[in-house]
Design a protein around this motif. Structure first.
Motif, PDB file in Angstrom:
ATOM      1  N   LYS A 101       1.008  -1.186   0.073  1.00 56.39           N
ATOM      2  CA  LYS A 101       0.058  -0.090   0.002  1.00 56.39           C
ATOM      3  C   LYS A 101       0.840   1.241   0.039  1.00 56.39           C
ATOM      4  CE  LYS A 101      -3.325   2.562   2.703  1.00 56.39           C
ATOM      5  NZ  LYS A 101      -4.122   2.538   3.937  1.00 56.39           N
ATOM      6  N   ARG A 102       0.451   2.339  -0.654  1.00 52.73           N
ATOM      7  CA  ARG A 102       1.273   3.416  -0.749  1.00 52.73           C
ATOM      8  C   ARG A 102       0.870   4.308   0.459  1.00 52.73           C
ATOM      9  NH1 ARG A 102       1.735   8.042  -5.911  1.00 52.73           N
ATOM     10  NH2 ARG A 102       3.621   8.843  -4.996  1.00 52.73           N
ATOM     11  N   TYR A 103       1.772   5.168   1.047  1.00 54.07           N
ATOM     12  CA  TYR A 103       1.733   5.823   2.036  1.00 54.07           C
ATOM     13  C   TYR A 103       2.624   7.242   1.892  1.00 54.07           C
ATOM     14  CZ  TYR A 103       0.364   2.016   4.923  1.00 54.07           C
ATOM     15  OH  TYR A 103      -0.300   0.649   5.255  1.00 54.07           O
ATOM     16  N   SER A 104       2.040   8.412   2.456  1.00 51.24           N
ATOM     17  CA  SER A 104       2.814   9.672   2.139  1.00 51.24           C
ATOM     18  C   SER A 104       2.608  10.380   3.475  1.00 51.24           C
ATOM     19  CB  SER A 104       2.103  10.536   0.996  1.00 51.24           C
ATOM     20  OG  SER A 104       0.850  10.711   1.034  1.00 51.24           O
ATOM     21  N   LEU A 105       3.654  11.147   3.418  1.00 46.92           N
ATOM     22  CA  LEU A 105       3.693  12.137   4.597  1.00 46.92           C
ATOM     23  C   LEU A 105       4.319  13.638   4.287  1.00 46.92           C
ATOM     24  CD1 LEU A 105       5.528  10.020   7.275  1.00 46.92           C
ATOM     25  CD2 LEU A 105       3.175  10.655   7.349  1.00 46.92           C
ATOM     26  N   PRO A 106       3.370  14.669   4.487  1.00 46.80           N
ATOM     27  CA  PRO A 106       3.881  16.038   3.945  1.00 46.80           C
ATOM     28  C   PRO A 106       5.311  16.317   4.969  1.00 46.80           C
ATOM     29  CG  PRO A 106       1.785  16.149   5.195  1.00 46.80           C
ATOM     30  CD  PRO A 106       2.066  14.745   5.197  1.00 46.80           C
ATOM     31  N   LEU A 107       6.080  17.110   4.434  1.00 44.15           N
ATOM     32  CA  LEU A 107       7.339  17.484   5.130  1.00 44.15           C
ATOM     33  C   LEU A 107       7.552  18.740   4.727  1.00 44.15           C
ATOM     34  CD1 LEU A 107       9.595  17.042   7.102  1.00 44.15           C
ATOM     35  CD2 LEU A 107      10.753  16.224   5.160  1.00 44.15           C
ATOM     36  N   THR A 108       7.514  19.764   5.491  1.00 45.90           N
ATOM     37  CA  THR A 108       8.172  21.299   4.918  1.00 45.90           C
ATOM     38  C   THR A 108       9.834  21.301   5.434  1.00 45.90           C
ATOM     39  OG1 THR A 108       6.091  22.073   5.523  1.00 45.90           O
ATOM     40  CG2 THR A 108       7.920  23.560   5.443  1.00 45.90           C
ATOM     41  N   ILE A 109      10.484  21.502   4.275  1.00 50.00           N
ATOM     42  CA  ILE A 109      12.046  21.689   4.668  1.00 50.00           C
ATOM     43  C   ILE A 109      12.325  23.258   4.296  1.00 50.00           C
ATOM     44  CG2 ILE A 109      14.323  21.099   3.661  1.00 50.00           C
ATOM     45  CD1 ILE A 109      12.704  18.511   2.533  1.00 50.00           C
ATOM     46  N   PRO A 110      12.906  23.559   5.565  1.00 47.10           N
ATOM     47  CA  PRO A 110      13.472  24.995   5.444  1.00 47.10           C
ATOM     48  C   PRO A 110      14.377  24.980   4.167  1.00 47.10           C
ATOM     49  CG  PRO A 110      13.646  24.217   7.740  1.00 47.10           C
ATOM     50  CD  PRO A 110      13.362  23.002   6.788  1.00 47.10           C
ATOM     51  N   ALA A 111      14.606  26.485   3.587  1.00 47.54           N
ATOM     52  CA  ALA A 111      15.057  26.657   2.504  1.00 47.54           C
ATOM     53  C   ALA A 111      16.681  26.286   2.788  1.00 47.54           C
ATOM     54  CB  ALA A 111      15.254  28.135   2.169  1.00 47.54           C
ATOM     55  N   LEU A 112      17.240  26.667   3.969  1.00 48.18           N
ATOM     56  CA  LEU A 112      18.447  26.227   4.334  1.00 48.18           C
ATOM     57  C   LEU A 112      19.102  24.896   4.064  1.00 48.18           C
ATOM     58  CD1 LEU A 112      21.395  26.911   5.865  1.00 48.18           C
ATOM     59  CD2 LEU A 112      20.110  26.310   8.123  1.00 48.18           C
ATOM     60  N   TYR A 113      18.061  24.114   4.131  1.00 49.14           N
ATOM     61  CA  TYR A 113      18.246  22.459   4.024  1.00 49.14           C
ATOM     62  C   TYR A 113      17.990  22.035   2.591  1.00 49.14           C
ATOM     63  CZ  TYR A 113      19.327  22.642   8.895  1.00 49.14           C
ATOM     64  OH  TYR A 113      19.835  22.775  10.095  1.00 49.14           O
ATOM     65  N   GLN A 114      17.513  22.888   1.753  1.00 47.95           N
ATOM     66  CA  GLN A 114      16.872  22.330   0.225  1.00 47.95           C
ATOM     67  C   GLN A 114      17.926  22.188  -0.731  1.00 47.95           C
ATOM     68  OE1 GLN A 114      13.663  25.115  -0.874  1.00 47.95           O
ATOM     69  NE2 GLN A 114      12.432  24.449   0.978  1.00 47.95           N
ATOM     70  N   GLN A 115      19.090  21.456  -0.224  1.00 49.94           N
ATOM     71  CA  GLN A 115      19.961  21.079  -1.254  1.00 49.94           C
ATOM     72  C   GLN A 115      19.949  19.445  -1.435  1.00 49.94           C
ATOM     73  OE1 GLN A 115      22.133  23.464  -2.552  1.00 49.94           O
ATOM     74  NE2 GLN A 115      21.079  24.696  -1.240  1.00 49.94           N
ATOM     75  N   PRO A 116      20.462  18.941  -2.582  1.00 48.39           N
ATOM     76  CA  PRO A 116      20.201  17.386  -2.712  1.00 48.39           C
ATOM     77  C   PRO A 116      21.009  16.774  -1.599  1.00 48.39           C
ATOM     78  CG  PRO A 116      21.089  18.700  -4.898  1.00 48.39           C
ATOM     79  CD  PRO A 116      21.092  19.695  -3.467  1.00 48.39           C
TER      80      PRO A 116
END
Length: 86
Positions: free
Chosen positions: A36-51
């Motif tokens: 079964k597919r599951y998902s969780l929303p996550l907000t990432i601060p811009a500081l950590y938006q690197q690969p």
């Protein structure tokens, strides 16, 4: 991500990012032997938006015990998962 379990009772998985040790934990309950597919929303601060800069910590509740199978973890933009496109 997709998950299934061989446990007779539902298994709860709790996720928390080590970047936010005091932040909220998010949980899903996995029940049944079918994928079964599951998902969780996550907000990432811009500081950590690197690969490769965000690591999720997976905590599995060990009561009830049982095998748990996880597959196809991915992160994508937006708050809702999209369909797979080859």
């Amino acid at each position: 991500f997709y998950a299934r379990t061989e446990a007779k009772e539902p298994v709860t998985l709790t996720f928390q990012s080590p970047l936010f040790p005091d932040g909220p934990r998010q949980s899903v309950t996995v029940k049944g032997a079918e994928w079964k597919r599951y998902s969780l929303p996550l907000t990432i601060p811009a500081l950590y938006q690197q690969p490769n800069s965000v690591v999720m910590l997976l905590i599995m509740h060990d009561d009830p015990p049982g095998k748990l199978f996880l597959d196809a973890f991915q992160m994508e933009s937006g708050m809702e998962p999209t369909e797979f496109e080859p």
